[in-house]
Scaffold this active site. Structure first.
Site, short mmCIF file in Angstrom:
data_model
loop_
_atom_site.label_atom_id
_atom_site.label_comp_id
_atom_site.label_asym_id
_atom_site.label_seq_id
_atom_site.Cartn_x
_atom_site.Cartn_y
_atom_site.Cartn_z
N ARG A 1 0.83 -1.20 0.00
CA ARG A 1 0.00 0.00 0.00
C ARG A 1 0.86 1.25 0.00
O ARG A 1 2.08 1.21 0.25
CB ARG A 1 -0.90 0.02 1.24
CG ARG A 1 -0.11 0.14 2.55
CD ARG A 1 -0.98 -0.05 3.76
NE ARG A 1 -0.19 0.02 5.00
CZ ARG A 1 -0.31 0.97 5.92
NH1 ARG A 1 -1.19 1.94 5.75
NH2 ARG A 1 0.43 0.96 7.00
N THR B 1 12.04 3.08 8.94
CA THR B 1 11.73 2.43 7.67
C THR B 1 12.04 3.33 6.49
O THR B 1 11.78 4.54 6.53
CB THR B 1 10.24 2.04 7.64
OG1 THR B 1 9.98 1.13 8.70
CG2 THR B 1 9.87 1.38 6.32
N LYS C 1 15.27 -0.15 8.07
CA LYS C 1 14.47 -1.21 7.47
C LYS C 1 14.06 -0.78 6.06
O LYS C 1 13.40 0.23 5.89
CB LYS C 1 13.22 -1.52 8.30
CG LYS C 1 12.40 -2.66 7.72
CD LYS C 1 11.34 -3.17 8.68
CE LYS C 1 10.11 -2.31 8.69
NZ LYS C 1 9.00 -2.95 9.42
N LYS D 1 11.93 -1.36 2.73
CA LYS D 1 10.75 -2.02 2.19
C LYS D 1 11.07 -2.54 0.79
O LYS D 1 11.48 -1.79 -0.09
CB LYS D 1 9.58 -1.04 2.13
CG LYS D 1 9.02 -0.65 3.49
CD LYS D 1 8.26 -1.79 4.13
CE LYS D 1 7.53 -1.36 5.39
NZ LYS D 1 6.78 -2.47 6.00
N ASP E 1 12.05 -5.78 4.69
CA ASP E 1 10.66 -6.19 4.91
C ASP E 1 9.99 -6.32 3.56
O ASP E 1 9.76 -5.33 2.86
CB ASP E 1 9.92 -5.16 5.78
CG ASP E 1 8.51 -5.61 6.13
OD1 ASP E 1 8.11 -6.72 5.72
OD2 ASP E 1 7.80 -4.85 6.81
N LYS F 1 2.73 -7.36 17.43
CA LYS F 1 2.10 -6.05 17.30
C LYS F 1 0.78 -6.04 18.06
O LYS F 1 -0.03 -6.97 17.94
CB LYS F 1 1.85 -5.71 15.83
CG LYS F 1 3.13 -5.55 15.02
CD LYS F 1 2.83 -5.22 13.56
CE LYS F 1 4.11 -5.03 12.76
NZ LYS F 1 3.84 -4.77 11.33
N SER G 1 4.96 -1.87 15.12
CA SER G 1 3.80 -0.99 15.11
C SER G 1 3.20 -0.99 13.71
O SER G 1 3.87 -1.29 12.73
CB SER G 1 4.19 0.44 15.50
OG SER G 1 5.25 0.92 14.69
N ASP H 1 10.61 -2.09 16.09
CA ASP H 1 10.12 -1.38 14.90
C ASP H 1 8.99 -0.45 15.32
O ASP H 1 7.81 -0.73 15.09
CB ASP H 1 9.65 -2.43 13.87
CG ASP H 1 9.22 -1.80 12.57
OD1 ASP H 1 9.71 -0.71 12.23
OD2 ASP H 1 8.38 -2.41 11.87
N ASP I 1 8.75 3.12 14.73
CA ASP I 1 8.92 4.46 14.16
C ASP I 1 7.62 5.06 13.62
O ASP I 1 7.63 6.16 13.08
CB ASP I 1 9.96 4.42 13.03
CG ASP I 1 9.51 3.56 11.85
OD1 ASP I 1 8.84 2.54 12.09
OD2 ASP I 1 9.84 3.89 10.70
#
Length: 352
Positions: free
Chosen positions: A21, A131, A156, A158, A186, A261, A289, A314, A316
């Site tokens: 997304r 991220t 991280k 994506k 990720d 999470k 999160s 994670d 942020d």
């Protein structure tokens, strides 16, 4: 006790892009639980592509069956209230998590202690990664250097849109930041099992810390196939909501680590169970999160402070917000999240 819901849509300072997304706002349901003089807060984020839960559904769940389940209970009945929340309705983990957090927050406030102190912590800071959204190689390299300059030393990236292109993007990031900062990926379920193995093995020289959810959540056999064929630790995220999911991951040998999470598992109480179960079975942990505000991230950070995990967490999500939708609560200082000294989450109300 009275439950009140608040819908928020907080703009991000930068679009957040993953294989699933693109987000420009953090859309959440904030839950306020009052005993008449004090209020506890919780949050249910809307993340259609992950949980499938909507704000309208979460609001209906909180105002309907969960409110009914808590009818007649006083603010001192925490254990019973938490049990009733989890049993009030099937699924709806975001809504359950929001009320679970609000119950913990209110209990801490009534004792005059911080939420992390209530959970047993004596530390008031936790570290987070940051991220890098999906983007071309040049954009990622530029963003990576900027985040390191901001004080983050765990990045991280994506990935998951195109395995071959992902390899080039990750190489560019490592070249841009040098060997010091830790790098994790990720894929958000975006790779096939073969693409995952090929991409991860091709990036061995980039010293990856871990790879999160390389294949679709339901394909535990596929994730185990990947885990068996790479040296980099594999982290399960979307594959694990509750205890049953984690047990399945353990039985399949599907992952080396799990990302817990609150909005996936249903709050602080289930999250503690997951962390303890993982530790007992040698599964390493982080707490993550969704796209949450300072309420949801504050609760997750309080959990981490009391239940240390195996790697940098994670958390942020609230860093991406242009402005906080609430007053009080956690603050970011580079990669450090500073937990409040005030009672509970330290949140004093909505900022707008």
């Amino acid at each position: 006790m009275k439950l009140t819901t608040h819908l928020i849509s907080a703009p991000l300072h930068t679009p957040f892009i993953t294989a699933l997304r693109t987000a420009t706002h953090a859309d959440s349901l904030l839950v306020e639980l009052s005993d008449g003089s004090l209020s506890g807060w919780g949050e249910a984020p809307q993340v259609w592509k992950v949980t499938g839960e909507s704000l309208a559904g979460a609001q209906a769940c909180v105002e309907g069956p969960i409110t009914a389940a808590l009818d007649g209970l006083g603010p001192d009945d925490l254990t019973e209230a938490l049990r009733r929340v989890q049993n009030a309705v099937a699924g709806n983990f975001g809504a359950k998590g929001a009320v679970d957090t609000a119950l913990h927050d209110l209990a801490a406030r009534r004792l005059g202690v911080s939420l992390h102190g209530f959970l047993g912590s004596t530390v008031d800071t936790v570290q987070t990664d940051v991220t890098l959204s999906v983007g071309d190689a040049d954009a990622l390299a530029t963003a990576a250097k900027a985040r390191v300059a901001d004080g983050f030393d765990v990045l991280k990236v994506k990935v998951g849109t195109d395995a071959a292109a992902d390899v080039e993007r990750v190489r560019r990031v490592r070249d841009a930041i040098g060997p010091g900062p830790r790098l994790r990926l990720d894929a958000n379920q975006g790779w096939s099992r073969r693409d995952a193995v090929n991409a991860i093995n091709a990036l061995e020289d980039c010293d990856l810390e871990l790879v999160e959810q390389p294949v679709v959540a339901a394909d535990l056999e596929g994730m185990a196939w990947v885990t068996d064929r790479v040296g980099t630790p594999i982290l399960a995220d979307e594959s694990v909501y509750g205890v049953r999911d984690l047990v399945a991951v353990i039985r399949h040998g599907a992952a080396d680590m799990v990302n817990v999470k609150l909005a996936k598992c249903g709050g602080l109480a289930p999250a503690r169970t997951l962390l303890e179960l993982a530790r007992e079975h040698g599964i390493r942990t982080i707490v993550g999160s969704m796209m949450e505000s300072h309420v949801g991230v504050g609760a997750a950070a309080a959990l981490v402070a009391a239940y240390p995990t195996s790697a940098v967490n994670d958390l942020d999500a609230a860093w991406w917000l242009r402005d906080a939708p609430v007053t009080g609560g956690i603050r970011y200082n580079g990669a450090l999240i500073r937990l409040p000294f005030e009672p509970g989450l330290g949140v004093t109300g909505l900022s707008v």
